[in-house]
Enzyme design. Structure first.
Site, PDB file in Angstrom:
ATOM      1  N   HIS A 121      -2.212   8.476   6.223  1.00 56.01           N
ATOM      2  CA  HIS A 121      -2.496   7.167   5.633  1.00 56.01           C
ATOM      3  C   HIS A 121      -3.962   6.830   5.903  1.00 56.01           C
ATOM      4  CE1 HIS A 121      -1.672   3.260   3.991  1.00 56.01           C
ATOM      5  NE2 HIS A 121      -1.937   2.646   5.115  1.00 56.01           N
TER       6      HIS A 121
ATOM      7  N   GLU B  35      -1.198   5.462  13.913  1.00 52.96           N
ATOM      8  CA  GLU B  35      -0.705   6.617  13.170  1.00 52.96           C
ATOM      9  C   GLU B  35      -0.811   7.890  14.007  1.00 52.96           C
ATOM     10  OE1 GLU B  35      -1.009   8.773   8.769  1.00 52.96           O
ATOM     11  OE2 GLU B  35      -2.537   7.311   9.354  1.00 52.96           O
TER      12      GLU B  35
ATOM     13  N   LYS C  28      -8.790   8.739   2.069  1.00 52.64           N
ATOM     14  CA  LYS C  28      -9.465   7.445   1.912  1.00 52.64           C
ATOM     15  C   LYS C  28     -10.911   7.497   2.404  1.00 52.64           C
ATOM     16  CE  LYS C  28      -5.230   4.668   2.173  1.00 52.64           C
ATOM     17  NZ  LYS C  28      -4.272   5.739   2.466  1.00 52.64           N
TER      18      LYS C  28
ATOM     19  N   HIS D 262      -9.587   2.800  -0.249  1.00 49.86           N
ATOM     20  CA  HIS D 262      -8.176   2.410  -0.200  1.00 49.86           C
ATOM     21  C   HIS D 262      -7.837   1.642  -1.465  1.00 49.86           C
ATOM     22  CE1 HIS D 262      -4.291   1.393   1.025  1.00 49.86           C
ATOM     23  NE2 HIS D 262      -4.510   0.815   2.186  1.00 49.86           N
TER      24      HIS D 262
ATOM     25  N   PHE E  21       1.378  -3.524   3.951  1.00 48.12           N
ATOM     26  CA  PHE E  21       1.572  -4.890   4.434  1.00 48.12           C
ATOM     27  C   PHE E  21       3.023  -5.314   4.232  1.00 48.12           C
ATOM     28  CE2 PHE E  21      -3.033  -6.700   3.956  1.00 48.12           C
ATOM     29  CZ  PHE E  21      -3.456  -5.844   4.950  1.00 48.12           C
TER      30      PHE E  21
ATOM     31  N   CYS F  47       0.809  -1.220   0.000  1.00 46.98           N
ATOM     32  CA  CYS F  47       0.000   0.000   0.000  1.00 46.98           C
ATOM     33  C   CYS F  47       0.845   1.274   0.000  1.00 46.98           C
ATOM     34  CB  CYS F  47      -0.958  -0.008   1.192  1.00 46.98           C
ATOM     35  SG  CYS F  47      -2.053  -1.440   1.195  1.00 46.98           S
TER      36      CYS F  47
END
Length: 421
Positions: free
Chosen positions: A313, A324, A345, A350, A409, A169
């Site tokens: 993010h 975060e 997002k 996403h 990931f 991502c």
């Protein structure tokens, strides 16, 4: 090896396709109006409650003048034509002509997390139901990660380096970072950098649902009646991210090359911070995430006090958003409540390997227009009461530097500081 040239790297153009619109202009218009482009899936059938997604509206590659019926049948991985078209439009936005001089000095780095999984699905269906000889000989090129960039080069004429940064991502930010380094050091004068994802197939949707990553919408959820409310970063009722397709490409240029070709700078790549967690394949590590943010700010030769806005993010997962925020508190301390934090997002979902590149385009455009985009669908979480997440509506906010975060990931982190020009 030759010594690096240490050139400044500018962003001179970009384009994107998102759940809000098939062009960046359409996406921007709705993003700045506080709209979300999420809806129940129409691309395929799925029985999971994770059936709200971000689909690119009004996207028909068959309508493109260079997509013949034969081309469409051979290249059945949707990310191929999407990449080609976004690259073409990004070059047009930049005003960069690819010719005998610029072509060899132009590279293309397009990241993707899942590559041509839709093509593989078609091949498997043909194999199981029609026999092994019905598997397309174009299957392997379709799932080869660098092929979209290669096909864009065949269409547009550039012959610099092409490859696909694979950072899950964070792939879009990795592409921008690598492209910037290549230009800074003198390997290229121009780079088309970004990400693409066409992931809306049943197996991928179900896989994310089974790993409890995406939101499962129960009848009592507010998104049951209004699917556009499914993604809600930093909200008290966030329950997982919304899977989306999308693409974005930024045209990067060396400062002197931009001047030579009369290109208009829209931003500068100020600083890059990247590392890995060595922690867990999905759960991030606060120490290394914090370090990536600090490294980007340090690479820009700034202090945390110079950052004027944050593009988070912000996936809308309980754990991810909380971590975060904890890292942002460490980096910015008592100044954090004064910094607007936008989570794109919430509006576009996403889009995995494309998300960071899309968010970079939105962050740069917002900086240019002296606004900050909203985090929509927001219901306050007392745990984040000290934060300004720009709830639900865009607002005026002049700023020179924005920190754009992206994590993926496998424990991959890439943060970039963009400077307005």
């Amino acid at each position: 090896m030759k010594a690096p040239k240490n050139r400044k790297v500018l962003v001179v153009g970009y384009d994107a396709a998102t759940a809000l619109g098939a062009t960046f202009a359409d996406s921007w218009e709705l993003a700045s109006a506080g709209k979300a482009g999420l809806r129940r899936i129409s691309r395929c059938h799925t029985t999971t409650r994770s059936n709200v997604v971000g689909e690119i509206p009004d996207w028909d590659p068959a309508a493109l003048p260079y997509v013949t019926r034969k081309e469409a049948s051979l290249w059945d991985a949707s990310y191929v034509f999407l990449t080609m078209e976004i690259c073409r439009r990004a070059l047009d936005h930049a005003g960069l002509e690819i010719d005998d001089l610029t072509g060899p000095r132009t590279g293309c780095l397009i990241g993707s997390a899942l590559n041509g999984t839709d093509s593989y699905r078609i091949a498997m269906d043909n194999y199981v139901n029609h026999g092994p000889t019905k598997v397309s000989p174009y299957l392997l090129p379709n799932v080869c990660a660098n092929l979209p960039a290669g096909k864009a080069g065949m269409l547009l004429g550039f012959t610099g380096p092409i490859f696909s940064p694979q950072g899950a991502c964070a792939s879009g930010n990795h592409a921008i970072a690598l492209g910037a380094r290549m230009i800074r050091d003198g390997d290229c004068d121009f780079v088309l950098a970004g990400g693409v994802e066409t992931c809306l197939i049943p197996e991928i949707i179900q896989g994310f649902a089974n790993m409890q990553a995406t939101i499962k919408i129960k009848p009592s959820d507010r998104a049951a009646q209004d699917p556009s409310q499914a993604s809600r970063p930093f909200s008290i009722d966030r329950k997982g991210f919304v899977l989306a397709e999308g693409a974005a490409v930024l045209v990067l240029a060396a400062e002197e090359a931009a001047k030579t070709h009369g290109l208009t700078p829209r931003a500068e790549i100020g600083g890059i911070g990247w590392n890995s967690d060595a922690h867990h394949f999905t759960r991030p590590n606060s120490k290394t995430v914090t370090r990536a943010m600090l490294a980007a700010i340090d690479d820009a030769e700034l202090s945390a006090g110079d950052i004027g806005a944050i593009n988070a993010h912000g996936t809308s997962t309980p754990t991810g958003d909380s971590l975060e925020v904890a890292c942002l508190r460490t980096v910015f301390g008592e100044r954090l409540p004064d910094l607007p934090i936008s989570a794109n997002k919430s509006q576009i979902g996403h889009s995995l390997g494309a998300s960071a590149a899309i968010e970079a385009c939105l962050a740069i455009e917002a900086m240019h227009r002296e606004i900050v985009l909203p985090t929509v669908n927001h219901l306050p979480d007392p745990a984040f009461a000290d934060l300004d997440v720009v709830p639900n509506q865009a607002r005026k906010h002049a700023h020179e530097f924005v920190l754009s975060n992206s994590f993926g990931f496998g424990g991959t982190n890439c943060c970039i500081v963009f400077q307005g020009r």
